[in-house]
Structures are given as C-alpha cells and as structure tokens.
Design an enzyme around this catalytic site. Structure first.
Site, PDB file in Angstrom:
ATOM      1  N   PHE A  26       1.086  -1.588  -0.103  1.00  7.68           N
ATOM      2  CA  PHE A  26      -0.083   0.375   0.349  1.00  7.68           C
ATOM      3  C   PHE A  26       1.080   1.387   0.196  1.00  7.68           C
ATOM      4  CE2 PHE A  26      -2.385  -3.642   2.018  1.00  7.68           C
ATOM      5  CZ  PHE A  26      -3.176  -3.558   1.529  1.00  7.68           C
ATOM      6  N   ILE A  74     -12.390  -2.059 -17.986  1.00  9.86           N
ATOM      7  CA  ILE A  74     -11.946  -2.799 -16.525  1.00  9.86           C
ATOM      8  C   ILE A  74     -11.520  -4.097 -17.349  1.00  9.86           C
ATOM      9  CG2 ILE A  74     -12.200  -4.001 -14.507  1.00  9.86           C
ATOM     10  CD1 ILE A  74     -12.650  -0.576 -14.086  1.00  9.86           C
ATOM     11  N   ASN A  91      -9.709  -7.275 -15.906  1.00 14.57           N
ATOM     12  CA  ASN A  91      -9.862  -8.175 -14.928  1.00 14.57           C
ATOM     13  C   ASN A  91     -11.098  -7.541 -13.454  1.00 14.57           C
ATOM     14  OD1 ASN A  91     -11.038 -10.050 -13.016  1.00 14.57           O
ATOM     15  ND2 ASN A  91      -8.679 -10.562 -13.419  1.00 14.57           N
ATOM     16  N   PRO A  92     -12.897  -7.916 -14.172  1.00 13.46           N
ATOM     17  CA  PRO A  92     -13.961  -7.141 -12.709  1.00 13.46           C
ATOM     18  C   PRO A  92     -13.855  -8.135 -11.386  1.00 13.46           C
ATOM     19  CG  PRO A  92     -14.678  -8.774 -14.273  1.00 13.46           C
ATOM     20  CD  PRO A  92     -13.532  -8.378 -14.772  1.00 13.46           C
ATOM     21  N   GLN A 139     -10.085  -4.494  -5.804  1.00 13.03           N
ATOM     22  CA  GLN A 139      -9.442  -3.510  -5.188  1.00 13.03           C
ATOM     23  C   GLN A 139     -10.344  -2.621  -4.371  1.00 13.03           C
ATOM     24  OE1 GLN A 139      -5.349  -1.812  -6.594  1.00 13.03           O
ATOM     25  NE2 GLN A 139      -5.741  -3.861  -5.548  1.00 13.03           N
ATOM     26  N   GLU A 160      -5.686   3.395  -5.930  1.00 10.40           N
ATOM     27  CA  GLU A 160      -6.374   4.766  -4.822  1.00 10.40           C
ATOM     28  C   GLU A 160      -7.084   5.616  -5.050  1.00 10.40           C
ATOM     29  OE1 GLU A 160      -2.847   5.243  -4.329  1.00 10.40           O
ATOM     30  OE2 GLU A 160      -1.529   4.586  -6.149  1.00 10.40           O
TER      31      GLU A 160
END
Ligand code: MOS
Length: 747
Positions: free
Chosen positions: A244, A638, A640-641, A647, A714
């Site tokens: 992170f 997107i 990879n959903p 995330q 983010e």
C-alpha cells in the site's frame, strides 16, 4: 513462476487469480519464508528517546547470551561506503535519510540503535532485551499542533502555492464555508511484516529476498549504499503480503540486514515485529487542512481556498499532493492552494494508498457537504452544478470522464432517495440513520515497461517482467490481457516476475501497473500476432495453401489456442500445430512499451470515483455501524472485474478505518507512541465491514493506453473518509472535523 492453478483439462476463468491457490495453500513464498543454508536471525533494538544522542551502549550481556554471533551498533558497525558521501552537512535538513548505525544521533523514538544476531529467532529476541543504552536527551518535537510555528514551505517546486483568479475569493461570497479539518497519523498495517533475507557471496555479490514494491528500485538503493556493481545485486520479491505504499523505499532495516549478513558471513533474516511496523516504516502524515468555499445562493462555486499543513520528519522532507484535488475537481474561477510541512522528530512519512488525495478529499468533500447543507440542496446536485467539463487547472479536455455516471449509479444502488436533507430525522429502531457521499480522483499515469513473451511449440505462453505484485493481482492481469489477445486459455499462460534479471518493469505504485505493464503485455502480444501471421504465410502452411499468399495478422482470428482465417474460419491451426508444421522454435519477442507521449499531453487524464455510505449511529453510545457501502469507479475499461472489485473493496475498508478508527497517539512528554500494537490501534475487522457493492462505468478511455484502462487502486480510497463523515452528519447533525470519528465525539 506463477502458473495458473487449474488443471489443464478444466476451462479456467481468466478472471481467477492465477496465484490464488499458491496463496491460500501457503506455497506462495514471501520474503521471510525463503530457505537459506546456515541462516541466522537478526533483531533490531530501538531507541527509547525521541531526540538526542546515545551516550553509551552496553552490549556485553547480549554478546554473551546463548547463540549470539554478533551485536552491531554505531560503535563497531562496518562502514557503509555510500553513507560517507550521501550525508552532506552543507545540505539543508531536508534530505538526510537515516544512516543506520552511522553515528550516535537519535532522530526518532524506536530508531534502531543495535542489531543483535543469533542462531535462532527465540535466542535473538531474548538477547535483544539485554542491550542497555544511556542517552543524552535533546528537546523533541513530536506533536503537530504544538509545533505549527515550525511550519515551512517545502523546498520542491511541485508544492508551490497555486492560484487562479482571485485569492481567497470565497470570503466575499454570498454563502461561505470556512472550516478546519484534522486527521492523525495513520500507519501501515499490512499482514506481511517488513522482512528481508540478505545473503552475500564473496565480497561484492549479494542476493536479497525483501518486501518491496519495486525490485529494481531496491537494487539501485543497495548499489548506492554498498557501492557494488548493480549486476551483482539480485533482488527477489515474487510475493508481497500487502504494502500500500510502505515498500516504495528501501528502509534502514533492510540496510541493517545486509550489514549484518556481511559481518557474520552467513545469510541473515530480519522480520520486523508488529510494534516496529508502527515506528520504522513511515506513515500517512497527520494533516490539518483549512478549507474556504464560497458560492452563489443557487450553489455555483465562486471561490475555493485549500491550505494544508502536514508533518514530515526532521531529517527528510516528505511531501504529497494534499491540496491538488481542489484545483481540478470542480469548475470554479477562483482557486488558491497553499501547502506547508511541519518537521517532527518521527520516522519519515511514506506514501499510503490514495497518497495526498485521500487526505485532501476528506477536507474538500466534507466542506462540499457543509456547503450543500448551508444551501439546503442535495449534495449530489451541488456537485453536478459545479461539474468540471474540462480540467479547470490545465484547461485541457479530459481524456475521458464519467463522474456523472458514477454519481447516478451509486445514488440508485444505495437508495439515496431515502436520505433526508434535514439531519437527525431518519431512524431505524433506536438507531439514527445517515447517508453520505464523497468523490475521489487521481491521475491516470503510464510509464514504460519491458515484457518478454515466448510462445512455445507446446502452445504455452511465458511472460517475463521484473515488476512485482504487492497484492492487486498483477500476474492475473497480465495473464488476462495475453489470454484475451491471443485467444489462449488462462492456464496456458505462465508469468515470471518479481525479481531483478528479468526485462525491466516499473515499481508498483501510483495506480499505474495495469497501464504500464498491461500495455506492454498487450503490445508484445500484438507483435507476436505479426510473427504468427508470418508463419501462417509460409510455404506448406494450411493458410498459404488456402490461397493466401500474404497472410497478415488482420486477416486472422486468434482464438481457442490457435489461429484461423477471418474469412474462412474452417482454415485453422492450433499454435502448437502451426509452430510444428513450420519446424519453428518458440516465438520470442522482447518489447519495450513507452509511457505517456505527446498525444497524451493534449489531455488531462484522471480516474474518478464516488463512494456512498449508509450508516447507523446509536444516539446513546455514539457507536457507528456502517450498514452499506457503494463504491463506483470510472477507471476506463476494466480488465478484470474480479480483481478490480477486490481493489475497490480493499480501498473502502481502508477508508472506513481512516474515518472511524485509525489514530496514532504519541505521548508528547516522551515523544513516544503509546498505541503501537493492534490492541490499541484499531483497524477495521470483519464485523466492522458491511456489504460493499462495487460498480464500474467500464468505458474505454481513448488515450490512456491501448486497452483504454485508467488507474484504480488509489480512487478506491480517495473520497471514502468524507463519505463516512458526511453520513455521520446526516444521521446525527454533528459535524466531526477531526478524524477518526470515535464514539466519544458523538455523545
Ligand atoms: Mo501506492 S500509495 O502508490 O503504493
């Protein structure tokens, strides 16, 4: 190597995590888990004062304790060659990284003063308790509020004051909000502790297994410290247990391990304790923000002033873009921002998810909620009234922006029409009910990466890149892009990543890895298709025989593990057959994809998010229960959903922690943390987390990169803390302007 976990006779879902099985079965090897012969264990002993000098260290008892091989302190530490030149007394105080064991100076509480090395972990922990130090204390400064007089403008140009239109125009507005928002220090709390194994081979060859977000950055930092050839340094970080932002620099504990390994001539492992994670690997800076908002009676913004004070350390200047969000989020003719740092005697801060913007959006989006309340209009309506159709900071068009769609889909999903404009008027049983929302935005970046692809005669694809994955699923993303591009099943793709010596990949950070590395995978697969078409056009190939003298990639379909003619799909060959027919060795391409170019500079490229929260507040106890979260993102297409939703969920959890729980407390008398453990420093646990719905606009950005994706990591957190704070206000009528919003502030 990361191979897809499903047996090859099963059709793999290309959205499944390719490292999922390895992670849940414990076969994924994290830094501290690597095996090395004759390994020894190091443990760091920390200073008990916050500022001053070491007068004396008594390490005799530790040295004589069972199993102890060495104790390293500044008195006997072998010289680190890079330290001699880096520390420069002519430089101002802003860039003097801590040089571990270099001298007697103490810069912060728990700064390592000794490294104890022993043959077992238990023995080293025991011996470390036997170190005694005497100090000469100096006056310390560890509290932000007490030290506001030390605030100064940062030395870097990026942090300059900003102004468009008139300064402090809000003061003259018909309706104005002028408020101060504060938040405490937040620390990194990933599952994986800071860990390293360092192993020398001779005088100038080194291998480290370490927790980092960029193996090449780590390699560079080690070279600069130890002055050995870059190619003699091998860095491994194939698996990282969450970072992170905390692993975006090489920390002193890593240097200590390398020093210690050399001293004893054996591989050495250091794993920080959880307590040391609070004191020695940075933090999100504490911040005090003043926001002035002015608007007309019908809600048109006429002025925004955003001023922030955030801490840095006394020896280094850490800055982040706290106020920048106010320059670009809303259309407003008069905007000015100011930013100052307050040096404190603590470990240098570091990036933490949504760096800068998570802090800035908390203040701005709280103030927007206050303005909506003052105007008696719906908070979403206020935002739509001030929607920025172009980037108001640069006047450039957006590369793409679907923020309005995010507001709409989020409002619908959370049931925004249930919200009462008048706070404190909605109840469920004895609980007060509140709805709140907040907006997030973050730059969409792309910089270069090199990926090597190898399609073997057995039809399998290998992708290689030094980039490493701190958790979001980088290998899965790479697999998915390659599998989609070449029409391969995911289990035909293997990813080799996370170590030096592979084609150069970027550091993982700034929500940019999919854009960086994903684009390079996309590009290398496009080149591979050209090579495949060349093979298809060779004499003897089924394609050539089908009257196609000049087969091009455009004429072919890439699907089902092979290739077929677009105009006659019955003419086809598997990759394996095509290579074998032509007696071709593996097709191998190394491709460098460049970052943003002149075309991208014509646009302002940002991702956007909205977070919606429904929560309950108990009027008697002040307990806040988050009941439902809806996070929406405009992050381009997107890829990879499944991993993208993960995330977003993770970011929402981080935002709930920031809003309601996380707070470092320093005893200002001693400059010491008093809650450096998980009993006293609260992070959200399962019971704190409600149903989190994630919605994506999922529309391609035409300019960011060949896939049309934008960054995601983010924006999952940016705006979330404000959404919670605004919902608490809506439930109770109490505006809490200091995070975290703990029950004592609500009763
Ligand atoms: Mo991120 S805060 O760029 O790891």
């Amino acid at each position: 190597m990361i191979e897809n976990f499903l047996p090859s006779n099963q059709k793999a879902d290309p959205n499944d995590r390719v490292d999922g099985r390895a992670k849940v079965t414990g076969t994924a090897t994290y830094a501290a888990e690597h095996k090395a012969e004759n390994i020894v264990f190091g443990f760091l002993v920390g200073s008990t004062i916050a500022k001053g000098r070491i007068k004396s260290i008594d390490s005799k008892n530790a040295e004589h304790a069972p199993g102890v091989l060495a104790v390293i302190t500044y008195l006997n530490c072998p010289k680190v060659p890079g330290y001699q030149t880096v520390k420069d007394p002519s430089k101002p105080t802003v860039n003097q990284p801590l040089h571990i064991f270099h001298d007697s100076e103490i810069l912060y509480y728990d700064q390592p003063i000794a490294l104890v090395i022993a043959d077992t972990y238990e023995r080293v922990r025991h011996a470390a308790t036997l170190i005694r130090a005497q100090y000469e204390k100096a006056e310390h400064h560890t509290g932000m509020e007490e030290n506001m007089s030390r605030a100064r403008r940062p030395s870097d140009n990026e942090s300059n004051d900003y102004k468009r239109g008139e300064e402090d125009a809000y003061k003259k507005a018909a309706i104005k909000i002028e408020q101060t928002y504060s938040q405490p220090i937040e620390v990194h709390s990933p599952i994986e502790l800071g860990s390293i194994i360092a192993q020398w081979e001779g005088e100038d060859k080194l291998t480290v297994y370490t927790k980092t977000q960029g193996v090449q950055d780590t390699q560079q930092a080690i070279m600069e410290a130890f002055k050995i050839p870059l190619q003699n340094i091998t860095v491994h970080a194939e698996f990282v247990g969450g970072a992170f932002g905390m692993a975006l620099r090489t920390w002193p504990y890593e240097i200590a391990a390398i020093i210690g390994a050399k001293k004893v001539g054996r591989p050495l492992k250091i794993v920080l304790s959880r307590e040391q994670m609070f004191t020695n690997v940075g933090s999100r800076p504490t911040a005090l923000q003043k926001i002035g908002l002015g608007s007309t009676h019908d809600g048109k913004l006429t002025g925004i002033t955003h001023e922030a004070f955030a801490h840095t350390s006394s020896n280094e200047e850490f800055t982040e873009a706290i106020v920048n969000i106010s320059r670009c989020l809303y259309a407003c003719p008069n905007v000015n921002t100011r930013y100052k740092v307050v040096p404190l005697d603590v470990c240098t801060p570091i990036w933490m998810r949504g760096p800068g913007e998570a802090t800035g959006s908390y203040a701005l989006e709280s103030a927007m909620d206050e303005l909506a309340h003052a105007l008696s209009i719906d908070p979403i309506e206020l935002r739509l009234l001030n929607h920025a159709d172009v980037d108001p900071e640069s006047n450039l068009p957006w590369s793409s922006k679907y923020l309005k769609e995010c507001y709409q889909m989020g409002a619908e999903k959370i049931g925004w029409n249930q919200r009462r404009q008048q706070p404190g008027t909605l109840k469920e049983d004895e609980w007060l009910v509140g709805y709140g929302m907040g907006t997030g935005t973050f730059g969409a970046f792309r910089w270069g990466a090199i990926v090597k692809a190898r399609l073997s005669p057995d039809g399998n694809l290998l992708l290689q890149c030094s980039v490493n994955d701190m958790g979001p699923g980088t290998a899965t993303m790479m697999t998915k892009i390659a599998a989609d591009s070449l029409g391969l099943q995911a289990n035909k793709v293997t990813v080799d990543m996370g170590r030096t010596g592979l084609p150069a990949g970027p550091t993982q950070g700034g929500s940019a890895t999919t854009s960086n590395v994903g684009s390079a995978v996309y590009d290398v697969c496009s080149d591979l298709k050209i090579k495949i078409a060349e093979l298809a056009g060779k004499d003897g190939s089924v394609f050539k025989n089908a009257n196609n003298n000049n087969v091009k990639a455009e004429d072919l379909l890439f699907a089902d593990g092979g290739v077929s003619l677009a105009k006659d799909p019955s003419v086809k060959a598997s990759y394996s057959d095509l290579l074998k027919q032509n007696n071709s060795p593996a097709l191998e391409i190394t491709k460098e994809s460049k970052g943003d170019g002149p075309e991208q500079k014509k646009y302002s490229m940002r991702s956007f998010s909205t977070h919606f929260v429904k929560l309950l507040v108990h009027p008697a106890t002040g307990v806040v229960r988050v009941n439902h979260v809806v996070s929406c993102a405009d992050a381009g297409i997107i890829i990879n959903p499944k991993t993208a939703a993960s995330q977003m969920i993770g970011g929402a959890v981080g935002g709930i922690g920031m809003a309601l729980m996380e707070e470092i407390v320093i005893d200002q008398r001693f400059g010491k943390l008093i809650n450096n453990n998980f009993a006293d420093y609260h992070v959200p646990v399962n019971a704190d987390i409600p149903n989190i719905d994630v919605l994506f606009v999922n529309k391609k950005d035409p300019y960011t990169n060949p896939m049309g994706s934008k960054g995601l990591g983010e924006i999952s957190l940016i705006g979330m803390a404000a959404a919670v704070a605004n919902a608490v206000f809506n439930a109770t009528g109490k505006r809490i302007r200091s995070l975290p919003i703990t029950p004592d502030k609500l009763i």
